[in-house]
Design an enzyme around this catalytic site. Structure first.
Site, PDB file in Angstrom:
ATOM      1  N   SER A  56       3.030  -7.884   1.446  1.00 18.33           N
ATOM      2  CA  SER A  56       3.092  -8.302   2.592  1.00 18.33           C
ATOM      3  C   SER A  56       3.270  -7.414   3.727  1.00 18.33           C
ATOM      4  O   SER A  56       3.806  -6.210   3.458  1.00 18.33           O
ATOM      5  CB  SER A  56       4.586  -9.123   2.488  1.00 18.33           C
ATOM      6  OG  SER A  56       4.852  -9.468   3.844  1.00 18.33           O
TER       7      SER A  56
ATOM      8  N   CYS B 134      18.684  -5.915  -5.689  1.00 17.58           N
ATOM      9  CA  CYS B 134      19.777  -5.226  -4.698  1.00 17.58           C
ATOM     10  C   CYS B 134      21.354  -5.119  -5.129  1.00 17.58           C
ATOM     11  O   CYS B 134      22.095  -4.120  -4.939  1.00 17.58           O
ATOM     12  CB  CYS B 134      19.760  -5.961  -3.308  1.00 17.58           C
ATOM     13  SG  CYS B 134      18.150  -5.772  -2.511  1.00 17.58           S
TER      14      CYS B 134
END
Lengths: 388, 597
Positions: free
Chosen positions: B331, B527
């Site tokens: 992306s 994360c």
């Protein structure tokens, strides 16, 4: 050489009537269990130095349930002062091949590998030629076994069997955790017999001549004979096949230059025997075993320098992965230097001896475990030379 | 299939454990702790530090407890005289080789070797000092990671992390004996090799040999500078882990306390990366739908599918090194951190009437690759470096301690507005599968006008700690303008940890799998397991952090990115529409091909 040393001629003997290939062909017609029994009966122990009973090693591997198994010839002869495998590889390679193939037949392996020390690359061309002939010979006679050669890259630790497997698998040559042992998970994690060059030749010869002739040599704990690499202060350095179990004083009488101060038995990782102990020392598994190295030192030699050289060697050749060996070797080396220079008191040698006791039981492999052998035997017997 | 039970005694206490159990694990069951350094729950067994040695009756050698399986009738002593002497020797040997300048070390107080040395009361050093001067062997080339070999104890946890978990192998063992060390290809500095800056090695280094490049002083200087307006953004995964470094138990959410602490530290505005996470969904979701339309309707051969997420800078650098031929699959959206920086120094600066050059943007990130990302030359679309400093969750905890803030006693506070509003969809960015779930919640609704067909909006198939997850959603009864998607089975895949990313990329490259959309997070667990998160880490800790993230999501009033009112506002006032001209300038980026070593 004086005559009281019992010279033997098994390893290098060439029988014009029966080639190693013929011995192999004859042997694989026998039941495998019978061959194992013969080997156990012969009392043959590994000639690399550790002395594990060969017959048992083969038996354990035979008993493992696995489609793929391997036979490996450890030709990474790197112990300082040892050069007998080089001679064997050069002069009677077919006997090694035959031993590997017999082993393959016994344990159910189809592939064998010779791990050839990097520094022996000059032997490779000839060895490969002989091997190609032997492989072709086996194919012709319908023996389903192929031998290959893998070349090492020069690290001493790769002679340690599990580091050797790692190296063969293309990884860093670092010893593995044990268990599992090679008989269960060796090369490519498959059951593997790994034997020294000389051991494999003896297996061939025991199959050829029967266990009795072998058994008749040596002592109860150290059957048979052994090839010795004699070096140092001797007028007749070289390779000698002798009966095991000889007293060291007889050896010194035969090989020394009349002024022998000490003999380092078993290479850099072995033990140093001073003159006063020659009479009480037996060369064999009941006394001091050796992978073949016998280094003779006369009175002109500084035992500090000898020990310093060994420790430099180990400091460099430790693979470096485990703490006791990597840092321990450096401490021993720097420690004797510090004592020599007077930067540490002589009693510091005793701290270092305690450190070798830890290295002996806590290092990951035989390398770190055995550094204490030369260290303690030299410190104990030549303490003044180290300090002053 | 149940395994055999093995009976043994540890310190004369009998126990039966499953075969294959190590002595270390068995001892733990009896509440005997055996010290370890090279062992780590995420990694294969090494058995090389040897501090875990124990005595096994009848054995010639001590056994490494981490590497030795139990056997029937075994009698183990974990604290015999032999063991104590050997263990103390080993710690002393490690210290002889270690730059034990503890008071100057970034890891002071967080070092496993220091702990062990303290436990054994190692006094005057018995052995000779072998430490090489740190100045000569420190690698400070990377904006993310500092490597100091003088602190290295050769446990090889970093090497196993880099190889096994991440499949990168930027770090390896070189040389042998006294020259053995951990290094890179041809001993090049870290910033010149394939290091992705993921920082997973830092999370597993027991000492101060691998640490983040810290920017604590720079941020204090900014805060003390009256001419600077300092805004801070906090990443989704920081709020569920910060407490771990401040005396709060694993898995407890501290969002409100973190905001309160940041205000007390003196940040002019405390804002949320979650806001730009929602913005990312708008941009990335639209990008996906656009790519699908071009592929399915326009039959545009230049359109590349599957589209892959681009939030994780470690993953981006991995792809730039390892799969440059798949860069067009990424992306073009910047990560939420960088979208925030670009928007803060333009739209937000205008709104609050501050000049961009007077604004300092600080990020609190669970990540050390973000430190590299903010320095990328592409990340200056505001005319200045969009994000000035990146602090890890750990660095923020240090600042809070330095400021003397009693974190546990803080009252919850709210983020400032604007750029402080967020949704549950943004929070779950912090867990593997979260971006995918957030994107699906929005995209499905845009296309069908209905919510995703999962109870409570919880898209369970994309959650969890499996290395690679796959899911398919059949799109039915679409709005007229999306008729080309009617009946389409949308195939998605999710990977976390770069070793898993590599496996997925191989499947994509070989054409074995046909996905439309792939989410990749560089770190294990996403994360929440980032290289900037509190140490230690383990599968168990990451599971608890994930639970905290999903419970935060459930508690949010708004749980879909497109419903974030501040996001709607920024499109109305400033950006226009997703993928519009302004978006293109500020929120999208491009990638570069890097060398493979």
């Amino acid at each position: 050489m004086e005559n009281n040393l019992k010279k033997v001629d098994i390893i290098f003997e060439i029988d014009e009537k029966q080639s190693p290939l013929a011995i192999l062909e004859k042997t694989v017609k026998r039941p495998a269990d019978e061959i194992i029994l013969d080997l156990i009966d012969s009392g043959l122990k590994g000639r690399g130095g550790a002395g594990f009973p060969t017959g048992l090693k083969w038996k354990f591997t035979r008993n493992e349930d696995s489609e793929v198994k391997y036979v490996i010839c450890n030709a990474d002869e790197g112990e300082p002062g040892t050069f007998k495998d080089r001679e064997i590889i050069d002069r009677v390679p077919e006997k090694i091949f035959a031993g590997m193939a017999i082993c393959g037949f016994v344990i159910g392996a189809k592939e064998g590998y010779i791990y050839l020390r990097g520094e022996y690359n000059f032997l490779l061309k000839n060895l490969q030629k002989k091997l190609d002939e032997f492989n072709a010979g086996m194919k012709k006679t319908g023996i389903d076994f192929t031998i290959y050669i893998k070349s090492g890259s020069g690290a001493y630790v790769c002679g340690e069997e599990s580091a050797l497997f790692e190296s063969m698998e293309g990884k860093r040559g670092e010893p593995r955790n044990k268990p599992p042992y090679p008989t269960v998970a060796g090369y490519n994690s498959k059951p593997t017999v790994i034997n020294n060059v000389e051991t494999l030749v003896y297996t061939t010869m025991i199959c050829h001549m029967g266990p009795e002739r072998f058994k008749a040599l040596g002592t109860k704990d150290s059957r048979g004979s052994k090839v010795f690499s004699v070096s140092g202060d001797t007028p007749i350095s070289g390779i000698y096949e002798l009966e095991l179990g000889m007293p060291l004083n007889e050896f010194v009488d035969g090989f020394g230059d009349g002024d022998t101060k000490a003999v380092q038995v078993g290479g850099a990782s072995g033990h140093c025997v001073p003159r006063k102990k020659f009479n009480d020392t037996i060369i064999g598994f009941e006394g001091i075993p050796t992978g073949g190295s016998m280094m003779i030192f006369n009175s002109s030699r500084s035992m500090y320098n000898v020990l310093h050289d060994y420790l430099e060697f180990f400091t460099e050749e430790s693979c470096g992965q485990c703490t006791p060996c990597r840092v321990g070797c450096q401490q021993l080396l720097k420690g004797i230097e510090a004592v020599k220079r007077g930067e540490r008191p002589p009693a510091y040698l005793d701290d270092l001896k305690k450190l070798t006791a830890t290295m002996k039981i806590a290092a990951k492999c035989g390398l770190g475990q055995s550094v204490g052998n030369p260290f303690n035997s030299i410190i104990d017997n030549f303490r003044e030379e180290i300090i002053y | 299939m149940s395994k055999y039970l093995v009976n043994l005694k540890i310190n004369n206490m009998p126990i039966a454990v499953e075969e294959g159990t190590t002595i270390l694990e068995a001892a733990k069951k009896l509440n005997f702790r055996i010290p370890t350094l090279c062992n780590h729950p995420d990694l294969t067994v090494a058995g090389n530090c040897r501090v875990c040695v124990v005595e096994v009756k009848g054995a010639r050698l001590l056994a490494a407890a981490c590497a030795t399986p139990v056997s029937e009738g075994m009698e183990v002593l974990t604290n015999s005289e032999k063991v104590r002497i050997a263990r103390k020797h080993i710690v002393e040997l490690l210290l002889a080789e270690h730059n034990a300048d503890c008071t100057k070390c970034f890891k002071n107080g967080h070092c496993e070797l220091q702990d062990l040395s303290g436990e054994y009361r190692i006094g005057d050093h018995v052995f000779l000092d072998l430490v090489k001067p740190s100045s000569k062997i420190q690698d400070i080339s990377s904006p993310s990671i500092v490597k100091d070999d003088s602190k290295c104890i050769r446990c090889q946890r970093c090497v196993r992390t880099c190889t096994e978990l991440q499949g990168v192998s930027a770090l390896g063992v070189v040389n042998k004996g006294d020259h053995q060390r951990i290094s890179t290809f041809l001993n090049k500095p870290l910033h010149e090799v394939v290091c992705t800056n993921c920082g997973q090695c830092i999370n597993r280094c027991p000492t101060g040999a691998l640490t983040e490049r810290n920017y604590i002083e720079e941020v204090w200087n900014a805060l003390y500078n009256p001419s600077k307006f300092v805004v801070v953004q906090t990443a989704p995964a920081t709020r569920i882990a910060l407490g771990e470094d401040l005396g709060i138990q694993v898995g407890e959410r501290v969002t409100g306390k973190m905001v309160a602490a940041l205000k007390k530290l003196g940040f002019n505005k405390v804002l949320d990366t979650d806001f730009t996470a929602d913005l990312t969904i708008m941009e990335e979701g639209t990008e996906l739908l656009t790519r699908l339309k071009k592929a399915l309707v326009d039959k545009d051969e230049k359109v590349v599918l599957p589209m892959m997420t681009s939030c994780s800078p470690g993953w981006i650098k991995f792809q730039e090194h390892m799969y440059p031929e798949l860069l067009d699959n990424l992306s073009t959206c910047k990560s939420p951190q960088q979208m925030f920086g670009a928007v803060a120094k333009t739209y937000y600066a205008d709104k609050i009437n501050i000049k961009a050059q007077d604004m300092i943007v600080v990020s609190i990130m669970p990540c050390v690759a973000k430190k590299f990302e903010c320095e990328r030359p592409e990340m200056r679309d505001s005319g200045y470096q969009d994000v000035d400093y990146v602090l890890t969750t750990r660095e923020l905890a240090m600042m809070i301690k330095q400021a003397g803030i009693d974190f546990d006693k803080l009252e919850d506070e709210h983020y400032d507005s604007i750029l402080g509003e967020s949704t549950g969809a943004a929070v779950i960015f912090g867990a593997t599968g979260g971006v995918m779930e957030a994107a699906l919640r929005t995209a499905y609704e845009i296309v069908t006008g209905r919510e995703v067909p999962f109870t409570n909006l919880n898209i369970k198939p994309v959650r969890g700690m499996e290395g690679i997850k796959e899911a398919s959603i059949k799109i039915k009864s679409v709005k007229p303008e999306w008729s080309f998607l009617e009946g389409v089975e949308l195939n998605v895949a999710i990977a976390h940890g770069l070793a898993n990313a590599r496996k997925l990329m191989e499947k994509v490259r070989s054409g074995e799998a046909s996905y439309h959309f792939i989410e990749i997070m560089g770190c294990p667990g996403g994360c929440l397991g980032g290289g900037g998160q509190p140490i230690p880490t383990s599968p168990e800790i990451r599971k608890k952090r994930a639970e905290a993230i999903y419970s935060e999501d459930l508690e949010m009033v708004i749980r879909k990115s497109h419903e974030n009112p501040e996001v709607a506002e920024i499109y109305r006032e400033f950006l226009g529409e997703p993928l519009g001209h302004k978006s293109h300038d500020l929120l999208h980026t491009h990638y570069k091909v890097r060398k493979r070593y």
